[in-house]
Design a protein around this motif. Structure first.
Motif, PDB file in Angstrom:
ATOM      1  N   THR A   2     -41.700  67.795 -48.874  1.00  0.00           N
ATOM      2  CA  THR A   2     -41.810  68.452 -50.172  1.00  0.00           C
ATOM      3  C   THR A   2     -42.835  67.733 -51.034  1.00  0.00           C
ATOM      4  O   THR A   2     -43.125  66.559 -50.848  1.00  0.00           O
ATOM      5  CB  THR A   2     -40.447  68.455 -50.894  1.00  0.00           C
ATOM      6  OG1 THR A   2     -40.055  67.107 -51.101  1.00  0.00           O
ATOM      7  CG2 THR A   2     -39.401  69.178 -50.071  1.00  0.00           C
ATOM      8  N   THR A   3     -43.360  68.468 -51.989  1.00  0.00           N
ATOM      9  CA  THR A   3     -44.336  67.872 -52.903  1.00  0.00           C
ATOM     10  C   THR A   3     -43.596  67.159 -54.031  1.00  0.00           C
ATOM     11  O   THR A   3     -42.497  67.549 -54.408  1.00  0.00           O
ATOM     12  CB  THR A   3     -45.252  68.961 -53.495  1.00  0.00           C
ATOM     13  OG1 THR A   3     -44.451  69.914 -54.177  1.00  0.00           O
ATOM     14  CG2 THR A   3     -46.058  69.644 -52.403  1.00  0.00           C
ATOM     15  N   PRO A   4     -44.210  66.099 -54.573  1.00  0.00           N
ATOM     16  CA  PRO A   4     -43.546  65.384 -55.668  1.00  0.00           C
ATOM     17  C   PRO A   4     -43.450  66.241 -56.924  1.00  0.00           C
ATOM     18  O   PRO A   4     -44.237  67.168 -57.135  1.00  0.00           O
ATOM     19  CB  PRO A   4     -44.419  64.158 -55.905  1.00  0.00           C
ATOM     20  CG  PRO A   4     -45.652  64.350 -55.113  1.00  0.00           C
ATOM     21  CD  PRO A   4     -45.438  65.475 -54.167  1.00  0.00           C
ATOM     22  N   SER A   5     -42.514  65.916 -57.758  1.00  0.00           N
ATOM     23  CA  SER A   5     -42.279  66.651 -58.987  1.00  0.00           C
ATOM     24  C   SER A   5     -43.450  66.454 -59.951  1.00  0.00           C
ATOM     25  O   SER A   5     -43.957  65.341 -60.116  1.00  0.00           O
ATOM     26  CB  SER A   5     -40.989  66.161 -59.635  1.00  0.00           C
ATOM     27  OG  SER A   5     -40.866  66.661 -60.935  1.00  0.00           O
ATOM     28  N   LEU A   6     -43.868  67.520 -60.574  1.00  0.00           N
ATOM     29  CA  LEU A   6     -44.964  67.448 -61.545  1.00  0.00           C
ATOM     30  C   LEU A   6     -44.567  66.570 -62.733  1.00  0.00           C
ATOM     31  O   LEU A   6     -45.402  65.835 -63.277  1.00  0.00           O
ATOM     32  CB  LEU A   6     -45.340  68.859 -62.018  1.00  0.00           C
ATOM     33  CG  LEU A   6     -46.486  68.946 -63.014  1.00  0.00           C
ATOM     34  CD1 LEU A   6     -47.770  68.450 -62.378  1.00  0.00           C
ATOM     35  CD2 LEU A   6     -46.646  70.347 -63.531  1.00  0.00           C
ATOM     36  N   SER A  49     -43.879  59.425 -54.635  1.00  0.00           N
ATOM     37  CA  SER A  49     -44.512  59.603 -53.327  1.00  0.00           C
ATOM     38  C   SER A  49     -43.537  59.397 -52.175  1.00  0.00           C
ATOM     39  O   SER A  49     -43.839  59.733 -51.034  1.00  0.00           O
ATOM     40  CB  SER A  49     -45.676  58.622 -53.169  1.00  0.00           C
ATOM     41  OG  SER A  49     -45.197  57.308 -53.025  1.00  0.00           O
ATOM     42  N   GLY A  51     -40.854  60.927 -51.586  1.00  0.00           N
ATOM     43  CA  GLY A  51     -40.239  62.166 -51.132  1.00  0.00           C
ATOM     44  C   GLY A  51     -38.790  62.267 -51.559  1.00  0.00           C
ATOM     45  O   GLY A  51     -38.280  61.462 -52.334  1.00  0.00           O
TER      46      GLY A  51
END
Length: 154
Positions: A2-6, A49, A51
């Motif tokens: 998953t991408t990190p939270s904005l 980073s 995850g």
């Protein structure tokens, strides 16, 4: 993956930006606070980073796909230790400066000023030499030392 939270990335950016602004100040306490903010910003970035949270690594034969990555956690722990050492050293410098001078403002170094004056004088001498070289064709004889003192050689 998953991408990190904005939100985490923006928070890390704001902490590093505020820390950079404070490091550019001239008082040691603000520099120490700025370095601490920058360290916290990097820690948040490392946390982002890493995850999503997962199962502990190497415990009860856990499936590797469900394990959390231990590398960002180890890097974050190392960053915390280095940040603590940097903060302690900066606070010792600020305290020593306050005890010696009564303030913790960083003063200009005398040797830096001397080098700056020497460089400026060298540039002026080069400019004068270039100007004198250009006026030799006119039949005027100048001495570089006399030009520096505002005198003209006859």
């Amino acid at each position: 993956m998953t991408t990190p939270s904005l939100t985490m990335i923006v928070l890390a950016g704001v902490l590093v930006a505020c820390g950079t602004y404070l490091v550019l100040e001239r008082t040691l306490t603000r520099i120490v606070i700025g370095l601490s903010l920058m360290a916290h910003g990097v820690n948040v970035l490392l946390l982002a980073s890493g995850g999503p949270a997962g199962r502990p690594a190497l415990l009860d034969g856990t499936d590797p796909a469900s394990m959390s990555d231990p590398l960002p956690q180890a890097m974050m722990l190392t960053a915390i230790v280095i940040g603590l050492g940097t903060t302690a050293f900066g606070m010792a410098l600020a305290y020593r400066s306050w005890r010696l001078t009564g303030h913790d403002e960083v003063i200009d170094d005398v040797e830096d000023r001397r080098l700056a004056r020497r460089t400026a004088k060298k540039r002026i001498d080069e400019t004068v030499t270039e100007q004198v070289t250009g006026t030799e064709d006119a039949g005027i004889d100048y001495d570089a030392e006399a030009v520096e003192h505002g005198e003209e050689k006859s």
